[in-house]
Design an enzyme around this catalytic site. Structure first.
Site, PDB file in Angstrom:
ATOM      1  N   ASP A  67       0.905  -1.009  -0.032  1.00  0.00           N
ATOM      2  CA  ASP A  67       0.097   0.026  -0.043  1.00  0.00           C
ATOM      3  C   ASP A  67       0.723   1.172  -0.057  1.00  0.00           C
ATOM      4  O   ASP A  67       0.559   2.391  -0.130  1.00  0.00           O
ATOM      5  CB  ASP A  67      -1.047  -0.029   1.131  1.00  0.00           C
ATOM      6  CG  ASP A  67      -0.286  -0.115   2.509  1.00  0.00           C
ATOM      7  OD1 ASP A  67       0.936  -0.285   2.688  1.00  0.00           O
ATOM      8  OD2 ASP A  67      -1.092  -0.006   3.404  1.00  0.00           O
ATOM      9  N   SER A  68       2.288   1.009  -0.175  1.00  0.00           N
ATOM     10  CA  SER A  68       3.138   2.325  -0.144  1.00  0.00           C
ATOM     11  C   SER A  68       2.986   2.697  -1.681  1.00  0.00           C
ATOM     12  O   SER A  68       3.348   3.731  -2.021  1.00  0.00           O
ATOM     13  CB  SER A  68       4.570   1.860   0.007  1.00  0.00           C
ATOM     14  OG  SER A  68       4.949   0.602  -0.719  1.00  0.00           O
ATOM     15  N   ASP A 106      -1.224  -6.021  -0.308  1.00  0.00           N
ATOM     16  CA  ASP A 106      -1.549  -5.318   1.067  1.00  0.00           C
ATOM     17  C   ASP A 106      -3.041  -5.352   1.314  1.00  0.00           C
ATOM     18  O   ASP A 106      -3.742  -4.509   0.197  1.00  0.00           O
ATOM     19  CB  ASP A 106      -0.869  -4.092   1.271  1.00  0.00           C
ATOM     20  CG  ASP A 106       0.385  -3.997   2.162  1.00  0.00           C
ATOM     21  OD1 ASP A 106       0.434  -4.807   3.141  1.00  0.00           O
ATOM     22  OD2 ASP A 106       1.403  -3.185   2.076  1.00  0.00           O
ATOM     23  N   LYS A 136      -1.399  -9.253   2.961  1.00  0.00           N
ATOM     24  CA  LYS A 136      -0.348  -9.091   4.008  1.00  0.00           C
ATOM     25  C   LYS A 136      -1.495  -7.795   4.956  1.00  0.00           C
ATOM     26  O   LYS A 136      -2.383  -7.221   4.260  1.00  0.00           O
ATOM     27  CB  LYS A 136       0.733  -8.061   3.535  1.00  0.00           C
ATOM     28  CG  LYS A 136       1.571  -7.589   4.934  1.00  0.00           C
ATOM     29  CD  LYS A 136       2.824  -7.444   4.574  1.00  0.00           C
ATOM     30  CE  LYS A 136       3.021  -5.979   3.871  1.00  0.00           C
ATOM     31  NZ  LYS A 136       2.551  -4.875   4.659  1.00  0.00           N
ATOM     32  N   GLU A 138      -1.430  -5.402   8.495  1.00  0.00           N
ATOM     33  CA  GLU A 138      -0.612  -4.864   9.615  1.00  0.00           C
ATOM     34  C   GLU A 138      -1.173  -4.972  11.118  1.00  0.00           C
ATOM     35  O   GLU A 138      -2.317  -5.117  11.209  1.00  0.00           O
ATOM     36  CB  GLU A 138      -0.395  -3.431   9.547  1.00  0.00           C
ATOM     37  CG  GLU A 138       0.544  -2.854   8.148  1.00  0.00           C
ATOM     38  CD  GLU A 138       0.603  -1.484   8.050  1.00  0.00           C
ATOM     39  OE1 GLU A 138       0.252  -0.920   8.852  1.00  0.00           O
ATOM     40  OE2 GLU A 138       1.145  -1.356   6.922  1.00  0.00           O
ATOM     41  N   GLU A 205       9.082  -4.589  10.408  1.00  0.00           N
ATOM     42  CA  GLU A 205       9.728  -3.288   9.689  1.00  0.00           C
ATOM     43  C   GLU A 205      10.128  -2.287  11.159  1.00  0.00           C
ATOM     44  O   GLU A 205       9.438  -2.016  12.064  1.00  0.00           O
ATOM     45  CB  GLU A 205       8.577  -2.656   9.045  1.00  0.00           C
ATOM     46  CG  GLU A 205       9.128  -1.041   8.603  1.00  0.00           C
ATOM     47  CD  GLU A 205       7.968  -0.493   7.613  1.00  0.00           C
ATOM     48  OE1 GLU A 205       7.076  -1.162   7.033  1.00  0.00           O
ATOM     49  OE2 GLU A 205       8.370   0.768   7.134  1.00  0.00           O
TER      50      GLU A 205
HETATM   51  O1  KIV Z   1       3.532  -1.162   1.674  1.00  0.00           O
HETATM   52  C1  KIV Z   1       4.531  -1.655   1.540  1.00  0.00           C
HETATM   53  O2  KIV Z   1       5.435  -1.397   0.685  1.00  0.00           O
HETATM   54  C2  KIV Z   1       5.313  -2.186   2.712  1.00  0.00           C
HETATM   55  C3  KIV Z   1       6.693  -2.651   2.849  1.00  0.00           C
HETATM   56  C4  KIV Z   1       7.290  -1.408   3.085  1.00  0.00           C
HETATM   57  C5  KIV Z   1       6.783  -3.826   3.611  1.00  0.00           C
HETATM   58  O3  KIV Z   1       4.302  -2.713   3.552  1.00  0.00           O
END
Ligand code: KIV
Length: 290
Positions: A67-68, A106, A136, A138, A205
């Protein structure tokens, strides 16, 4: 019979030709850590587009549609505003652009936290619409029941502990975590809870290195570090950060290239040639056939 594809990157932007290679699977990734150890560290990078996936795929065990992308692609101030639509669209592109790595997506903020049922609905949609193999999410112990709920219903889950960017408003920023004993203990117990709930891997992280090592030794599934330790079972970086697309990156990023500089120089040359009418030249223009 499984059908996998190799993308012919030399002739086509997205034109798959059948390739007798099987994509890696979540159980194979999970099995890379046996009896508490991983021989060869897992390689994971973020990918958001089909072309990026094509370039990274054969080098990586896992591609993360992180989600970055909210910040990297959309210029958003944080990952909070990222939507399911964004994740689904970019996830599908990354799956189309890859044939080897396990693609993990994510779950965006707000799509899974309120209940395991909400998480299942969102995760199932992401897997259906993209073809990715896993999601994924969090969070630590509070998310363990959700991880178990998804895993027992056919959705593999990667956990994410330590610095969790979706919690930026609670954490108050993006500083490294685990500098106090209480914080360190919480990160370790969070990781253990996710492991026991069936997470197939856990991103660790932005934590003090000793905590990353303790977590790696405490859990049975592979840990994937980012700003953590070389002793994690694998590593991940945001691809655009490690390629040098941005001037400012977190301290834990190693910039392997300065792609931004290459792009700027190249575009400046193009602009000069257009203004000088030296582009397009003879080779790039069509003339009547004799
Ligand atoms: O969103 C993302 O890119 C991440 C990584 C930095 C692990 O969660």
């Amino acid at each position: 019979m499984s059908t996998t594809f190799q993308l012919d990157t030399s002739t086509s932007r997205a034109n798959p030709t059948p390739q007798p290679m099987k994509r890696l699977t979540v159980p194979r990734i999970r099995a890379r850590k046996t009896d508490g150890a991983t021989d060869e560290p897992l390689v994971m990078l973020t990918a958001y587009t089909a072309r990026q996936a094509q370039l990274l795929d054969t080098h990586c065990d896992l591609l993360l549609v992180g989600d970055s992308l909210g910040q990297v692609i959309y210029g958003l101030p944080s990952t909070i505003p990222v939507t399911m639509e964004m994740m689904a669209n970019h996830g599908a592109a990354v799956v189309r652009g890859s044939y080897h790595a396990v693609v993990v997506i994510d779950m965006p903020f707000g799509s899974y936290e309120s209940s395991p049922e909400q998480a299942f609905e969102s995760a199932a949609r992401l897997l259906k619409e993209t073809g990715a193999a896993a999601v994924k999410l969090e969070g630590g112990a509070a998310m363990a029941p959700t991880v178990e709920f998804l895993n027992t219903r056919g959705i593999p889950v990667m956990g994410h502990v330590g610095l969790t960017p979706q919690a930026v408003n609670v954490l108050g920023g993006y500083a490294a975590r685990g500098r106090s004993d209480a914080e360190a203990e919480k990160i370790v117990s969070d990781a253990k809870a996710l492991d026991e709930a069936g997470a197939f891997a856990i991103v660790v992280e932005g934590v003090v290195e000793s905590i990353a090592i303790t977590v790696t030794e405490a859990v049975s599934c592979p840990t994937i570090g980012i700003g953590a330790s070389a002793r994690c079972d694998g590593q991940v970086l945001v691809t655009d950060d490690m390629l040098g697309m941005f001037e400012r990156v977190p301290r834990f990023v190693k910039r392997y290239e300065n792609i931004a500089e290459i792009i700027e120089k190249t575009v400046a040359t193009y602009a000069c040639e257009v203004r000088a009418r030296s582009f397009p030249g003879e080779e790039q223009t069509y003339q009547p056939r004799d």
